[in-house]
Design a protein around this motif. Structure first.
Motif, PDB file in Angstrom:
ATOM      1  N   ASN A 236       0.830  -1.200   0.000  1.00  0.00           N
ATOM      2  CA  ASN A 236       0.000   0.000   0.000  1.00  0.00           C
ATOM      3  C   ASN A 236       0.866   1.253   0.000  1.00  0.00           C
ATOM      4  OD1 ASN A 236      -2.766   0.967   0.086  1.00  0.00           O
ATOM      5  ND2 ASN A 236      -2.198   1.855   2.071  1.00  0.00           N
ATOM      6  N   ALA A 237       2.004   1.208   0.678  1.00  0.00           N
ATOM      7  CA  ALA A 237       2.922   2.355   0.690  1.00  0.00           C
ATOM      8  C   ALA A 237       3.486   2.598  -0.698  1.00  0.00           C
ATOM      9  CB  ALA A 237       4.046   2.101   1.696  1.00  0.00           C
ATOM     10  N   ALA A 238       3.685   1.492  -1.411  1.00  0.00           N
ATOM     11  CA  ALA A 238       4.195   1.640  -2.792  1.00  0.00           C
ATOM     12  C   ALA A 238       3.187   2.375  -3.668  1.00  0.00           C
ATOM     13  CB  ALA A 238       4.510   0.259  -3.365  1.00  0.00           C
ATOM     14  N   ILE A 239       1.876   2.050  -3.443  1.00  0.00           N
ATOM     15  CA  ILE A 239       0.828   2.736  -4.235  1.00  0.00           C
ATOM     16  C   ILE A 239       0.838   4.227  -3.938  1.00  0.00           C
ATOM     17  CG2 ILE A 239      -1.671   2.940  -4.544  1.00  0.00           C
ATOM     18  CD1 ILE A 239      -1.861  -0.074  -4.048  1.00  0.00           C
ATOM     19  N   ILE A 240       0.950   4.572  -2.615  1.00  0.00           N
ATOM     20  CA  ILE A 240       0.974   6.000  -2.251  1.00  0.00           C
ATOM     21  C   ILE A 240       2.177   6.679  -2.870  1.00  0.00           C
ATOM     22  CG2 ILE A 240       1.215   7.603  -0.313  1.00  0.00           C
ATOM     23  CD1 ILE A 240      -0.351   5.564   1.395  1.00  0.00           C
ATOM     24  N   LYS A 241       3.300   5.955  -2.871  1.00  0.00           N
ATOM     25  CA  LYS A 241       4.519   6.526  -3.448  1.00  0.00           C
ATOM     26  C   LYS A 241       4.330   6.797  -4.956  1.00  0.00           C
ATOM     27  CE  LYS A 241       9.447   5.610  -4.001  1.00  0.00           C
ATOM     28  NZ  LYS A 241      10.569   4.639  -3.738  1.00  0.00           N
ATOM     29  N   GLU A 242       3.692   5.808  -5.615  1.00  0.00           N
ATOM     30  CA  GLU A 242       3.466   6.001  -7.056  1.00  0.00           C
ATOM     31  C   GLU A 242       2.599   7.239  -7.326  1.00  0.00           C
ATOM     32  OE1 GLU A 242       1.784   2.474  -8.639  1.00  0.00           O
ATOM     33  OE2 GLU A 242       3.658   1.325  -8.572  1.00  0.00           O
ATOM     34  N   GLN A 243       1.597   7.464  -6.462  1.00  0.00           N
ATOM     35  CA  GLN A 243       0.723   8.634  -6.673  1.00  0.00           C
ATOM     36  C   GLN A 243       1.495   9.928  -6.442  1.00  0.00           C
ATOM     37  OE1 GLN A 243      -2.330   8.583  -7.941  1.00  0.00           O
ATOM     38  NE2 GLN A 243      -1.952   6.376  -8.165  1.00  0.00           N
ATOM     39  N   VAL A 244       2.415   9.908  -5.462  1.00  0.00           N
ATOM     40  CA  VAL A 244       3.245  11.099  -5.250  1.00  0.00           C
ATOM     41  C   VAL A 244       4.114  11.347  -6.473  1.00  0.00           C
ATOM     42  CG1 VAL A 244       5.099  12.088  -3.844  1.00  0.00           C
ATOM     43  CG2 VAL A 244       3.222  10.851  -2.743  1.00  0.00           C
ATOM     44  N   ILE A 245       4.667  10.226  -7.013  1.00  0.00           N
ATOM     45  CA  ILE A 245       5.483  10.360  -8.238  1.00  0.00           C
ATOM     46  C   ILE A 245       4.636  10.914  -9.382  1.00  0.00           C
ATOM     47  CG2 ILE A 245       6.742   9.041  -9.986  1.00  0.00           C
ATOM     48  CD1 ILE A 245       7.605   7.120  -7.736  1.00  0.00           C
ATOM     49  N   ARG A 246       3.351  10.416  -9.458  1.00  0.00           N
ATOM     50  CA  ARG A 246       2.447  10.914 -10.518  1.00  0.00           C
ATOM     51  C   ARG A 246       2.198  12.406 -10.363  1.00  0.00           C
ATOM     52  NH1 ARG A 246       1.857   9.321 -14.871  1.00  0.00           N
ATOM     53  NH2 ARG A 246      -0.378   9.734 -15.067  1.00  0.00           N
ATOM     54  N   GLY A 247       2.073  12.875  -9.111  1.00  0.00           N
ATOM     55  CA  GLY A 247       1.863  14.300  -8.883  1.00  0.00           C
ATOM     56  C   GLY A 247       3.055  15.101  -9.359  1.00  0.00           C
ATOM     57  N   ALA A 248       4.278  14.577  -9.014  1.00  0.00           N
ATOM     58  CA  ALA A 248       5.486  15.267  -9.463  1.00  0.00           C
ATOM     59  C   ALA A 248       5.577  15.275 -10.986  1.00  0.00           C
ATOM     60  CB  ALA A 248       6.719  14.593  -8.845  1.00  0.00           C
ATOM     61  N   LYS A 249       5.157  14.122 -11.561  1.00  0.00           N
ATOM     62  CA  LYS A 249       5.199  14.031 -13.028  1.00  0.00           C
ATOM     63  C   LYS A 249       4.221  15.022 -13.655  1.00  0.00           C
ATOM     64  CE  LYS A 249       4.889  10.680 -16.767  1.00  0.00           C
ATOM     65  NZ  LYS A 249       4.600   9.270 -17.136  1.00  0.00           N
ATOM     66  N   LEU A 250       3.050  15.197 -13.012  1.00  0.00           N
ATOM     67  CA  LEU A 250       2.072  16.158 -13.530  1.00  0.00           C
ATOM     68  C   LEU A 250       2.662  17.555 -13.555  1.00  0.00           C
ATOM     69  CD1 LEU A 250      -0.762  17.043 -14.386  1.00  0.00           C
ATOM     70  CD2 LEU A 250      -1.370  17.151 -11.960  1.00  0.00           C
ATOM     71  N   VAL A 251       3.342  17.929 -12.455  1.00  0.00           N
ATOM     72  CA  VAL A 251       3.964  19.256 -12.405  1.00  0.00           C
ATOM     73  C   VAL A 251       5.000  19.385 -13.507  1.00  0.00           C
ATOM     74  CG1 VAL A 251       5.394  20.804 -11.026  1.00  0.00           C
ATOM     75  CG2 VAL A 251       3.522  19.525  -9.946  1.00  0.00           C
ATOM     76  N   SER A 252       5.770  18.269 -13.692  1.00  0.00           N
ATOM     77  CA  SER A 252       6.805  18.289 -14.726  1.00  0.00           C
ATOM     78  C   SER A 252       6.185  18.450 -16.118  1.00  0.00           C
ATOM     79  CB  SER A 252       7.631  16.998 -14.654  1.00  0.00           C
ATOM     80  OG  SER A 252       8.550  16.940 -15.732  1.00  0.00           O
ATOM     81  N   ASN A 253       5.075  17.712 -16.363  1.00  0.00           N
ATOM     82  CA  ASN A 253       4.420  17.785 -17.674  1.00  0.00           C
ATOM     83  C   ASN A 253       3.830  19.165 -17.946  1.00  0.00           C
ATOM     84  OD1 ASN A 253       5.031  15.226 -18.466  1.00  0.00           O
ATOM     85  ND2 ASN A 253       3.103  14.311 -17.743  1.00  0.00           N
ATOM     86  N   VAL A 254       3.266  19.775 -16.879  1.00  0.00           N
ATOM     87  CA  VAL A 254       2.715  21.121 -17.045  1.00  0.00           C
ATOM     88  C   VAL A 254       3.829  22.100 -17.402  1.00  0.00           C
ATOM     89  CG1 VAL A 254       1.613  23.036 -15.867  1.00  0.00           C
ATOM     90  CG2 VAL A 254       0.704  20.720 -15.605  1.00  0.00           C
ATOM     91  N   GLN A 255       4.960  21.907 -16.737  1.00  0.00           N
ATOM     92  CA  GLN A 255       6.084  22.792 -17.065  1.00  0.00           C
ATOM     93  C   GLN A 255       6.530  22.595 -18.511  1.00  0.00           C
ATOM     94  OE1 GLN A 255       8.865  21.587 -14.014  1.00  0.00           O
ATOM     95  NE2 GLN A 255       8.217  23.222 -12.587  1.00  0.00           N
ATOM     96  N   LYS A 256       6.577  21.296 -18.906  1.00  0.00           N
ATOM     97  CA  LYS A 256       6.953  21.028 -20.295  1.00  0.00           C
ATOM     98  C   LYS A 256       5.926  21.635 -21.259  1.00  0.00           C
ATOM     99  CE  LYS A 256       9.341  16.648 -19.385  1.00  0.00           C
ATOM    100  NZ  LYS A 256       9.283  15.191 -19.635  1.00  0.00           N
ATOM    101  N   LEU A 257       4.634  21.447 -20.926  1.00  0.00           N
ATOM    102  CA  LEU A 257       3.575  21.953 -21.799  1.00  0.00           C
ATOM    103  C   LEU A 257       3.641  23.464 -21.901  1.00  0.00           C
ATOM    104  CD1 LEU A 257       1.138  21.047 -23.461  1.00  0.00           C
ATOM    105  CD2 LEU A 257      -0.280  21.320 -21.439  1.00  0.00           C
ATOM    106  N   SER A 258       3.919  24.104 -20.757  1.00  0.00           N
ATOM    107  CA  SER A 258       4.020  25.558 -20.752  1.00  0.00           C
ATOM    108  C   SER A 258       5.180  26.011 -21.622  1.00  0.00           C
ATOM    109  CB  SER A 258       4.194  26.054 -19.311  1.00  0.00           C
ATOM    110  OG  SER A 258       4.424  27.447 -19.308  1.00  0.00           O
TER     111      SER A 258
END
Length: 922
Positions: A735-757
Motif C-alpha cells: 500500500n505504501a508503494a501505491i501511495i509513493k506512485e501517486q506522489v510520483i504521478r503528482g510530481a510528473k504532472l507538475v513536470s508535464n505542465v512545465q513542459k507543456l508551458s
C-alpha cells in the motif's frame, strides 16, 4: 515643415475643398436638396440654385423642416429617404410629385445618394415633357404600324385580284419577259399546250412553241414592241406546237405591261376554226357546225332595228337562253343596252373603221342582269347586218372595278394619313446603278466615299410623284408642286449621308431602308426625322414606285440632347470625386473611368473590365454584374494585386439614354483601416490563445491533482486499517508503494505542465518516440492503479518498433483512454484490446491504434461531444485524466486524428472503439 504648419495646410486645403464643393453643389443644373440626419429624423439642410428656381423661391421656407412632417402623406418618399440614410445606398426612381411650394403636379426622375457621415443628397429632374413626348411617339409609331399593315393588306388584296383575273380570263394567258422567257402561265395554257407550270415557267422560251416558218416574224414583232410599243401589232395569228408535237393555229392578243418590259398575251386556239374556214367553201353544213359549236358567241344582227338574225348556242347562252331559236325570237339588242347611246357609238365606230375588235359593251341578260361583253364585229352594208363574235368578260370587269376601288381607297388613306407620305420614281437612278455595276463597280460604299459628288448626282435622278397633306404641314410648304422640283429642296448634308446608305441598301438587293436623318423645312428650320423607304411590291426591277414615310422626331431629339447634357454634367461630377468611379456595360466593356482610377490602373479604351482590373481573360468569379443589371445595388470588399490596396466597392445600376442598364462602380481605398482591423484581430487571437491555455492548465490541475490526492487519501485510510489489524501488516508495504506512485504521478504532472508551458512558449517540439514501450509502461501503471478491478488488457501489434513524432504527453493520452474504458464498464472482467496497424492516405504512412473495450459504449449523439472541453463530468479517481478534449488537442498537435465508434458497427452495447491515427516516421 513643422507639424503645426502641416495641420494649418491641411485645414486650409479642407476649407478650400468645402468651398469648391459648395459652389459645385449650388451650380448643379439639376434641382438638388440636402437632408441631414439628426436623431431619428431627417432635416432639410440645404438646396441649390436649380431647386430655388423650380420652386419659385419658396423652398427657403422649408429649410429646417423635418422629413416626417413634410412627407407625412407620402410614406414611400419617407421610406426611401431613411433607407438611403440608414443603409447608405443609392436609390433611383420615377414618380408623380405635387410641389408643396407651388402646387404644380409634375413627373420627376429622383436619385437619392448618401454622403458620409450623415447627409442624403436628392437630385430631382422634371421629366413631364419627356413623358408626354414618349407617349406621343408611341402613339405615332402605333398608328404608323397600323397604317403600314393596312396598306400592305390592300396591296396583297390587289395582288390576289390580279392573280384571279389572270387565272380566270377564259383564255390561255402568259407573261413573257424581255428575253422571251415565259415567267407565268394560267391553267388554260396548260390545257392548251399540255405542259405543266413547273415545265414552262422560267424554264422555256416563248420561241420554243412557234413553228419554224413563223419564228422570224414573231421575233421581229417581239423586239419591235419593246422599241416602239404604240406602233407594234397587238393582235395576229400564228402557228404553235404543243407537247405532243401537234401544230395549232393561235389567235393572240398581247401588249406590254405598263412600266415594264414584260408582255401579257391571251392565246385563243383557232385551229379548229381555221380548219372550218378552209372547209366552208366546200360545205355549208360544215360551216354551220363550226358556227354552232364555236367556243365564243357568234352572231348576225340587223343594223336598222337591232334584230338578231342568226347566232350560235354559245351566244344565246350568254344572255340566259337555252336555245338559239328562243334567243332569236325574243331578244332585241336595242332594248338591252344599259347606256342608250352605247349602240349608236358602236355603229359610228364600226362605220369609221369597217370593223371593231375587242370592243367592250354593257348590256343586260333576259332577266335584267348586267353583263359585259368583249365583241369583235364588222359591218356588211350590202346585207344590212353586223356579224361578229362575243366573249363574256363580266368576271374580269368586276375584278377590275374592285381594283379601281382599292386604288381609290389607297389614295384616300395616302392623302389623309397622320404621317408624312411620299411617292417617288427612282427608275432613272436604278438604270444608273445598273450602268455602274456593268462598269465593274461592286462596292458602292467605297465608290461613293471616293466620289462624294456622285451622291448629289444620284439625288437629282429621283422624281417626287406625290406627297400627302401631312407632308405640306410638316415641311411648311404651300402646295405639292413645291416638292416636285426635287429632293434638293429639303436635303441637308446629313440627308446626303442617309441617302447614300439608302442607295447602298437598294443596290445590294434590299427593298426596305430605315434610318434617322435631318431634313430642312421650307422655312429653313431643321427637321429631325425617322425615315422609312420601301420599294413597292412589283416594282423591284425598275424602282419606279418607292413609298416614303416620315415621322417628326425633333422633340425626341431635343430631349435626348438635354439628357446627354445632363449626363455630361454627371460625368464632370464623377471626374471631380476623390473615390474611384467606373461604368461598365452588359458586355463587360468599360464605358467610363474617372481620373482617380486611370492614375492607378491606366487607360481603359477598348478593354473589358475583368482584363483592366484583374488581368483576366474572362469574367471574374466574384463579378456581380448579373445582380446589378437586374436592378440590385451590391457592396463588398476587393483586394487589388496590382495596387496592393483593399477597396470598399459599391456597384449600382444606372439607366442609359437608350433604355439599357449599365453598372456604376465606386471604389474607396480602405487599406489603412484594413491594416488596423488585422492588428486588432491578431491581438484578439493572442488573447484568446492565452485564455485557452489558462483554461487548459486549470482543467489539468483541477482534474488530475484531485485524482492524485484522492488516491493518496485512499492509501492513507487503507494504511490505518492495516496498522490496526496486525494480520494484514504484510500488505502495508504494498500500500505504501501505491501511495509513493501517486506522489510520483503528482510530481510528473507538475513536470508535464512545465513542459507543456514551455512548448506553448517555444512552439511544438516533437521527438521520435517508440509507441510500444510507452504503451506497455502505461498499461503496467494502469493495472497497478486499478488493482481492485479484474482487467484483461491485450496488445495486438504488427511489429515491435513503431515510431512516431510526439512528446511526453503521449503516455497521458494512452493512460486517459485506458482508464476511460475501465471507468465506463460494468462487466465483471474489463476487456481491452489495443490493435495497431498501418494505413496509407494521401501518399503518407500512418499508424492506426484502436482501443476496443466491452464497456457500456457511447451513444451516437455523444460521439463528437465527448471530445469537447468541459464535457467529462465524471472525473473519477484513477490516472491523471487529461480529459478526452485534451486527448484530441494532443493528438492533433501530432498532426493526427482521434474519434470514437462502436466496437461492433451499429450496436453500442457491445462496447466502444477509440481510434488514433498518427503519422509514422522512419
Amino acid at each position: 515643415m513643422s507639424k503645426k504648419n502641416k495641420v494649418r495646410k491641411i485645414a486650409n486645403k479642407t476649407k478650400t475643398s468645402k468651398k469648391r464643393f459648395k459652389e459645385l453643389f449650388k451650380g448643379i443644373p439639376i434641382p438638388t436638396y440636402s437632408w441631414q440626419k439628426i436623431d431619428d429624423d431627417l432635416i432639410l439642410f440645404d438646396y441649390n440654385d436649380a431647386a430655388e428656381k423650380i420652386t419659385k423661391g419658396m423652398i427657403k421656407n422649408y429649410v429646417g423642416t423635418k422629413a416626417s412632417e413634410m412627407y407625412k402623406n407620402r410614406p414611400e418618399i419617407l421610406e426611401e429617404l431613411f433607407r438611403c440614410a440608414n443603409d447608405r445606398v443609392s436609390i433611383f426612381r420615377e414618380m408623380k410629385y405635387d410641389y408643396m411650394s407651388t402646387g404644380e403636379e409634375r413627373f420627376l426622375s429622383v436619385m437619392y445618394g448618401f454622403i458620409p457621415p450623415d447627409l442624403v443628397i436628392v437630385h430631382t429632374e422634371d421629366i413631364t415633357v419627356k413623358k408626354e413626348i414618349l407617349e406621343r411617339l408611341k402613339k405615332s409609331e402605333k398608328e404608323l404600324k397600323a397604317l403600314t399593315l393596312e396598306l400592305k393588306q390592300r396591296i396583297d388584296i390587289s395582288e390576289e385580284k390580279y392573280k384571279a383575273i389572270f387565272e380566270n380570263t377564259g383564255t390561255a394567258t402568259i407573261i413573257v419577259e424581255e428575253d422571251t422567257t415565259i415567267s407565268l402561265i394560267n391553267e388554260q395554257f396548260e390545257e392548251l399546250f399540255g405542259y405543266s407550270r413547273e415545265e414552262v415557267e422560267w424554264k422555256k422560251s416563248w420561241t420554243e412553241f412557234i413553228v419554224e416558218e413563223d419564228l422570224g416574224r414573231m421575233e421581229k414583232l417581239h423586239y419591235f414592241r419593246r422599241k416602239d410599243p404604240k406602233s407594234a401589232l397587238r393582235k395576229y395569228e400564228f402557228r404553235a406546237t404543243d407537247k405532243k408535237g401537234d401544230i395549232r393555229d393561235i389567235f393572240i392578243v398581247l401588249d406590254l405591261i405598263p412600266g415594264t418590259k414584260q408582255s401579257v398575251a391571251s392565246l385563243l386556239d383557232i385551229t379548229e376554226r381555221k380548219k372550218t374556214e378552209e372547209k366552208l367553201t366546200d360545205s355549208e353544213a360544215k360551216y354551220r357546225y363550226l358556227f354552232n359549236n364555236a367556243q365564243v358567241g357568234l352572231y348576225w344582227s340587223r343594223i336598222s332595228d337591232g334584230k338578231f338574225l342568226e347566232c350560235n348556242d354559245t351566244f344565246a347562252k350568254l344572255f340566259g337562253y337555252d336555245t338559239r331559236e328562243e334567243f332569236l325570237e325574243n331578244y332585241n339588242a336595242i332594248e338591252h343596252y344599259i347606256d342608250p347611246n352605247a349602240r349608236s357609238e358602236l355603229i359610228e365606230e364600226i362605220r369609221d373603221n369597217k370593223e371593231v375588235k375587242n370592243y367592250e359593251i354593257n348590256v343586260t341578260r333576259r332577266d335584267g342582269t348586267p353583263i359585259w361583253l368583249n365583241i369583235s364585229t364588222r359591218i356588211s352594208e350590202k346585207e344590212n347586218r353586223f356579224e361578229g363574235a362575243a366573249i363574256d368578260i363580266t368576271k374580269r370587269k368586276k375584278i377590275e372595278q374592285k381594283l379601281k376601288e382599292s386604288e381609290e381607297n389607297y389614295r384616300y388613306l395616302f392623302e389623309n394619313s397622320p404621317i408624312s407620305l411620299w411617292e417617288e420614281d427612282a427608275s432613272e437612278l436604278k438604270k444608273y446603278i445598273e450602268t455602274l455595276k456593268n462598269s465593274g463597280i461592286k462596292d458602292f460604299r467605297v465608290y461613293f466615299d471616293k466620289n462624294p459628288e456622285e451622291v448629289k448626282k444620284c439625288v437629282s435622278m429621283v422624281k417626287i410623284i406625290n406627297v400627302n397633306q401631312k407632308t405640306l404641314e410638316l415641311y411648311k410648304a404651300n402646295k405639292k408642286e413645291d416638292f416636285f422640283v426635287g429632293l434638293d429642296k429639303v436635303f441637308t448634308e446629313e440627308s446626303l449621308d442617309t441617302f447614300k446608305e439608302q442607295i447602298i441598301n437598294f443596290a445590294g438587293g434590299k427593298t426596305r431602308f430605315e434610318s434617322e436623318s435631318i431634313n430642312s423645312k421650307f422655312n429653313g428650320v431643321k427637321l429631325y426625322i425617322l425615315l422609312v423607304c420601301e420599294i413597292v411590291a412589283g416594282f423591284k426591277e425598275d424602282w419606279s414606285k418607292v413609298l416614303i414615310s416620315i415621322i417628326d422626331i425633333s422633340e425626341r431629339k431635343k430631349a435626348e440632347e438635354k439628357l446627354q447634357l445632363e449626363r455630361d454634367n454627371f460625368l464632370n461630377i464623377l471626374n471631380s470625386m476623390e473615390d474611384g468611379v467606373y461604368i461598365v456595360d452588359q458586355n463587360y466593356d468599360i464605358e467610363y473611368v474617372n481620373p482617380i482610377l486611370t492614375k492607378e490602373f491606366g487607360q481603359f479604351e477598348g478593354t473589358k473590365c475583368f482584363k483592366y482590373f484583374e488581368g483576366q481573360n474572362e469574367p471574374c468569379p466574384r463579378c456581380k454584374n448579373k445582380e446589378v443589371l437586374q436592378g440590385k445595388t451590391v457592396r463588398g470588399e476587393w483586394f487589388s494585386f496590382k495596387t496592393q490596396k483593399t477597396y470598399d466597392v459599391i456597384d449600382t445600376p444606372i439607366k442609359n439614354l437608350d433604355g439599357s442598364i449599365s453598372k456604376l462602380g465606386i471604389f474607396r481605398d480602405i487599406s489603412e483601416s484594413k491594416k488596423a482591423e488585422q492588428v486588432l484581430k491578431e491581438s484578439e487571437e493572442k488573447y484568446r490563445e492565452a485564455y485557452n491555455r489558462a483554461e487548459f492548465y486549470k482543467d489539468l490541475f483541477a482534474h488530475d491533482i484531485n485524482n492524485i490526492l484522492q488516491s493518496i487519501l485512499s492509501g492513507i485510510q487503507i494504511s490505518q486499517l492495516i496498522v490496526d489489524n496486525p494480520e494484514k501488516r504484510d500488505n502495508l508495504k504494498e500500500n505504501a508503494a501505491i501511495i509513493k506512485e501517486q506522489v510520483i504521478r503528482g510530481a510528473k504532472l507538475v513536470s508535464n505542465v512545465q513542459k507543456l508551458s514551455k512548448l506553448e512558449e517555444t512552439g511544438k517540439i516533437l521527438e521520435k518516440i517508440e509507441i510500444l514501450n510507452v504503451l506497455k509502461n502505461t498499461i503496467s501503471f494502469v493495472e497497478k492503479s486499478c488493482n481492485d478491478k479484474k482487467l484483461a488488457i491485450r496488445v495486438d501489434s504488427l511489429g515491435e518498433k513503431l515510431i512516431i513524432k510526439a512528446n511526453a504527453l503521449l503516455e497521458d493520452v494512452f493512460e486517459n483512454l485506458l482508464i476511460n474504458a475501465i471507468r465506463h464498464n460494468t462487466n465483471l472482467i474489463t476487456e481491452i484490446t489495443v490493435r495497431i496497424s498501418r494505413e496509407r492516405n494521401v501518399g503518407k504512412d500512418f499508424l492506426k491504434m484502436e482501443f476496443m473495450d466491452n464497456g457500456i459504449g457511447v451513444g451516437d449523439s455523444m460521439k463528437e461531444k465527448i471530445f469537447q472541453r468541459g464535457n467529462n463530468k465524471d472525473k473519477g479517481v484513477y490516472g491523471m485524466g487529461l480529459g478526452l478534449s485534451l486527448v484530441r488537442g494532443i493528438i492533433e498537435s501530432y498532426n493526427g486524428k482521434v474519434w470514437v465508434e462502436d466496437r461492433v458497427k451499429g450496436d453500442r452495447s457491445k462496447g466502444s472503439n477509440f481510434v488514433l491515427v498518427i503519422p509514422e516516421v522512419d
